[in-house]
Design a protein around this motif. Sequence first.
Motif, PDB file in Angstrom:
ATOM      1  N   PRO A 205      35.995  46.278  32.950  1.00 26.02           N
ATOM      2  CA  PRO A 205      36.716  47.182  33.856  1.00 26.02           C
ATOM      3  C   PRO A 205      38.213  46.969  33.852  1.00 26.02           C
ATOM      4  CG  PRO A 205      35.624  45.456  35.092  1.00 26.02           C
ATOM      5  CD  PRO A 205      35.195  45.291  33.679  1.00 26.02           C
ATOM      6  N   THR A 206      38.677  45.825  33.386  1.00 26.88           N
ATOM      7  CA  THR A 206      40.116  45.574  33.479  1.00 26.88           C
ATOM      8  C   THR A 206      40.805  45.624  32.121  1.00 26.88           C
ATOM      9  OG1 THR A 206      39.648  43.218  33.353  1.00 26.88           O
ATOM     10  CG2 THR A 206      39.881  44.149  35.540  1.00 26.88           C
TER      11      THR A 206
ATOM     12  N   GLN B 154      41.252  54.594  35.371  1.00 26.91           N
ATOM     13  CA  GLN B 154      40.282  53.588  35.779  1.00 26.91           C
ATOM     14  C   GLN B 154      39.862  53.810  37.237  1.00 26.91           C
ATOM     15  OE1 GLN B 154      38.124  51.994  34.653  1.00 26.91           O
ATOM     16  NE2 GLN B 154      38.608  49.873  34.274  1.00 26.91           N
ATOM     17  N   SER B 155      40.835  54.184  38.065  1.00 22.23           N
ATOM     18  CA  SER B 155      40.500  54.438  39.463  1.00 22.23           C
ATOM     19  C   SER B 155      39.492  55.580  39.553  1.00 22.23           C
ATOM     20  CB  SER B 155      41.733  54.828  40.269  1.00 22.23           C
ATOM     21  OG  SER B 155      42.816  54.049  39.917  1.00 22.23           O
TER      22      SER B 155
ATOM     23  N   ILE C 295      36.124  54.304  38.548  1.00 22.15           N
ATOM     24  CA  ILE C 295      35.520  53.462  39.586  1.00 22.15           C
ATOM     25  C   ILE C 295      35.095  54.315  40.778  1.00 22.15           C
ATOM     26  CG2 ILE C 295      35.985  51.610  41.238  1.00 22.15           C
ATOM     27  CD1 ILE C 295      37.779  50.333  39.117  1.00 22.15           C
TER      28      ILE C 295
ATOM     29  N   GLN D 105      43.745  44.579  41.813  1.00 22.54           N
ATOM     30  CA  GLN D 105      43.145  45.598  42.669  1.00 22.54           C
ATOM     31  C   GLN D 105      41.647  45.717  42.424  1.00 22.54           C
ATOM     32  OE1 GLN D 105      44.837  49.484  42.297  1.00 22.54           O
ATOM     33  NE2 GLN D 105      46.582  48.963  43.577  1.00 22.54           N
ATOM     34  N   VAL D 106      41.292  45.721  41.145  1.00 24.83           N
ATOM     35  CA  VAL D 106      39.884  45.817  40.803  1.00 24.83           C
ATOM     36  C   VAL D 106      39.131  44.616  41.370  1.00 24.83           C
ATOM     37  CG1 VAL D 106      38.224  45.819  38.904  1.00 24.83           C
ATOM     38  CG2 VAL D 106      40.278  47.228  38.766  1.00 24.83           C
TER      39      VAL D 106
ATOM     40  N   LEU E 140      41.094  53.871  47.015  1.00 24.72           N
ATOM     41  CA  LEU E 140      41.206  53.047  45.813  1.00 24.72           C
ATOM     42  C   LEU E 140      42.623  52.918  45.312  1.00 24.72           C
ATOM     43  CD1 LEU E 140      38.193  54.319  43.704  1.00 24.72           C
ATOM     44  CD2 LEU E 140      38.442  52.107  44.773  1.00 24.72           C
TER      45      LEU E 140
ATOM     46  N   MET F  66      29.817  47.245  35.374  1.00 23.41           N
ATOM     47  CA  MET F  66      31.211  47.414  34.976  1.00 23.41           C
ATOM     48  C   MET F  66      31.405  46.789  33.605  1.00 23.41           C
ATOM     49  SD  MET F  66      33.045  46.368  38.516  1.00 23.41           S
ATOM     50  CE  MET F  66      33.942  47.685  39.273  1.00 23.41           C
TER      51      MET F  66
ATOM     52  N   GLU G  62      46.994  46.012  38.662  1.00 18.77           N
ATOM     53  CA  GLU G  62      45.799  46.838  38.773  1.00 18.77           C
ATOM     54  C   GLU G  62      44.542  45.994  38.631  1.00 18.77           C
ATOM     55  OE1 GLU G  62      47.323  49.241  35.732  1.00 18.77           O
ATOM     56  OE2 GLU G  62      47.457  51.046  36.968  1.00 18.77           O
ATOM     57  N   THR G  63      44.637  44.959  37.782  1.00 14.36           N
ATOM     58  CA  THR G  63      43.498  44.054  37.625  1.00 14.36           C
ATOM     59  C   THR G  63      43.174  43.382  38.951  1.00 14.36           C
ATOM     60  OG1 THR G  63      44.204  43.647  35.366  1.00 14.36           O
ATOM     61  CG2 THR G  63      42.623  42.101  36.285  1.00 14.36           C
TER      62      THR G  63
END
Lengths: 348, 273, 448
Positions: free
Chosen positions: B184-185, B164-165, B168, B195-196, B144, B181, B192-193
């Motif tokens: 989640p962002t 957050q990681s 998740i 990435q999600v 992740l 979720m 990072e958003t």
Amino acid sequence: MNRKFLTLAAGALMLGMSSMSAQAAGKNICVSWKTFQEERWKTDEAAIKAVVEAAGNKYVSADAQGSAAKQLTDIEGLITQGCNVILVVAFDSDAILPAFQAAADAGVKMISYDVLVEHPDALYVTFDNVGVGRLMAKTMLEKGKSEGDFAFIKGDKGDPNATFLFQGIMEVLKPNMDAGKIKNVCETFTDGWKPDAAQKNMEQCLTSVNNKVDAVISQNDGMAGGVVAALEAQGLAGTVPVTGQDGDKAALNRVALGTQLVSVWKDARVLGKAAAEFANLIADGKAATELPGVGKFSGGAKGVEVNAVLIPPNPITRDNLSDVIDGGWISKEEACAGVAAGSVAACN
Amino acid sequence: MNAKKASSAKVHENRGTPLVEMKDISIAFGGIKAVDHASIDLYPGEVVGLLGHNGAGKSTLIKILSGAYKRDHGEIFIEGKPVAINNPRDAKAQGIETIYQTLALADNVDAAANLYLGRELRTKFGTLDDVAMEAECRKVMGRLNPNFRRFKEPVKALSGGQRQSVAIARAIHFNARILIMDEPTAALGPQETAQVGELIKQLKAEGIGIFLISHDLHDVFDLADRLTVMKNGRVVGTAHTSDVDHDEVLGMIIAGKCPPNAIPGPGALRSAA
Amino acid sequence: MTAVDNTQNPARSDEGAIARFLRATEIDARMLGMVAALLIIWVGFDIYSGFLRDGEGLFGGSFLTPRNLWILLVQTSSIAVMTTGMVLIIVMRHIDLSVGSILGFTSVCIATMQVFWLGPMLGVGHPSIWIVTLILGLLLGGAIGAFHGTLIAYLGIPSFIVTLGGLIVWRGAAWAVIRGETVAPMDKNFKLIGGGISGITPGSIGATASWILGAVICAAIIYAIYNNRVQRKRFNFPQRPMWAEYFLAITGCILALGVTWLVNSYYWPKGVVDRYVQATGIEVPPEGINIAFGYSVPVLIAMGVGLGMSFLATRTRFGRYVYATGGNPEAAELAGVNTKKLTVMIFALMGVLAAISASISSARLDSATNALGQFDELYVIAAAVIGGTSLAGGLGTIYGAMLGALVMQSLQSGMTLLNFESATKDIVVGCVLVFAVFVDQVYRRRVK
């Protein structure tokens, strides 16, 4: 203060009292109790009732049930019922004063019993509390050690009794201390008179002087228990005399076992008996000042001078252990548990 | 009513049994109906966006599914079978995992402990197998967030993205079938958003059904297959993201107006229907 | 984070030697600070007492002597046992004000059973009395704690209120059981739990057993370090540098064997030896007999409890949940932790620990009174807080709290030894409590 005189006189009185018999009968001797919730007042009552009735007088009682207001009405009721003498165990020694005044106005004699009521016309009958400290020290000098290194385990620093007791103790020990015979090696207050705190204090004391302690003045029996436990861990229990007061059953057992020298005992029955005998005499018309052992006392909060009789407590040692057993305060089995046969007279 | 049901059936005809079906769910808090006869569903490999204002009832509805709240009324079906979800443990037993808006991490313990909170690995003596947990944690975090190193520190000390990681990782590590979720962002930067987003696509490909609760229309249009809009505790309508545009969805959120391409719910304005 | 793993956490060049040392050995700096404070207190008392009276202490006083330290450990044991439970309670964001009263109540119940029921029934000194009363006492303590926990968890009454009520109720109940009297003496076997001497049987394990125990502890430390290294290697985790491993192993062993040497250097006092000689009829060599006490039973109990509670806190699910719940109760609940059941269990555990302390205290005193354990709740909480437990919850260690208890008892015993006035003692202990928490907070802020 002439407490010393009082105590001695009262001691003499105790001996002579029983021979005095009541002259007249049919008087009303009344008692206003503050509460019967507490076990001990039952003991006092039995003793008072017995003496009053033996003299042919009538015993009347009222229980204030822990209420100052009820006690006031109780006493007013007792006055109207035609009591000749009223003994009062005051719940609130200030709030009760109007009732004492009313009684005085009605010509009824008042005795404040155990709890001081500062009314000039009332007679105060109680144990000699400062005398307890003196008795501890006196017994230590006579039956324990009269010289050497002394440790003092005092009660809670917030309790004035701990200081009073210490004054009494020092009064008696002072000559020997001034002469250098007695050395104060440890002196410590004990939080909440707690036995476990006393144990720790005694352990530290023994460590600090490397066990060179010849006698311990503990101000009550509970703490004496902790002191003895600390001494025992060093193999000293039984060789170092320890004082105490209260007549705790565990302490009386220690007295029998020899690990505690003395437990100064305030026998409620002795106090009740004495007060009842005074009541009988006063009912017969004797003035308070004519009573045996009476003196002046002004040690109250307001400093009012009253007539008082201070009854000396009984220092219980191995020699007079039978006093508590015969008196029914403790059974022989409890007092003598674990005592080697033949070592204590009272246990045979 | 009949027409609505028919059209709904038509749309999903060829997709078999829904993974999750929440039917006619209601819950009230002290007399206020937070969720009022709401029904939603979710199919395997699908992302359903759940939209609405604060207090529209979307988080509450989803917390009923995750077991945090107990519904007053309604039924929940997982793969067609009615299930009882009374607490978070029941939900987890059904393969439902949740990433909460507040992250719901125990701040004072480390990443591995959070990853396994509630289902710790144990040695044969019944004690915690911290080494194995840390090893697993390193594996899943490596996937992740390859730059993550702070395995021994309490998660309190981590950055928003790192936390957050962890959250998740916890949700996906236990073979979840259904993932919830909640925003989640919200705590993340753009990188990072993204990435999600990637992660969601990856999970989708694995056949996991995802409920995505979001304020952000862009997110929903990017990631979701369908969207359901709620207002005042009721469902305004449900639509395929390809059938509606931003303005229509805004209309649903703000005014409760259900556009023609959407299936209206009980919360839709009558005139618009 | 270790120095070996340079890719992960490169050693900073500006880092001082101490910081590098702490990082490599993974020693908690807080703990090191507390040990240092303890040593300063001890040395200070020894020097000070040396001015008053020459003694055999390390610095010429009477504090750093085997005897004083041995007694100090015994005096600490009761509070130390309870503080291990208090840490977990505070970590869970609760408080237990009733521990002193539970101690008082269970001790009078244990004493009453021994003196008035089982003693007369089975005969005084019957070998089953101590164990039966001990077990019943522990069950009683656990039941009281579980009852408190149930009120807190399921009826939602704040723990402060429930246990404040318990503080008053159980003290009153203790009085009611024995009507304010002292119950004594305790069973002669039970007495050994207190570490005292019952006749000629000491409440300690003697020199040989103590050396064996010391060696076992030493071996266990080495094994733990070795095992840890193997495990880390197996999973390819970063490891401590070799010198740090050696340092930890050697320090641990020196400590274990040092304490063993200490407790073995305190010999039976003369009075007890005389009694022993008399009872056994052994011949006394001209140089006299030296019989070492060794580890005392209450200290062994405290060590065992500390070990067990540390294990519970760090190696089991139960402990993990306690800490997680303290860190974020909502998160723990959402992760499926049954926090209500956990609350009941943690208070029940506290009750059992209070009953263990009750056994130690009453056995040591050889009697039970309704005042036993009064104010103990304050010392227990203070020890936990001095030991680094945060009242905000989530933070705290068992060993820290036990060290905190030792610090508190050292101060009190030391000042008593020096014949400080009682008021002075109270003032000092109170100030130390506040100061310790202040230092702790400053430290935490700087670490952040």
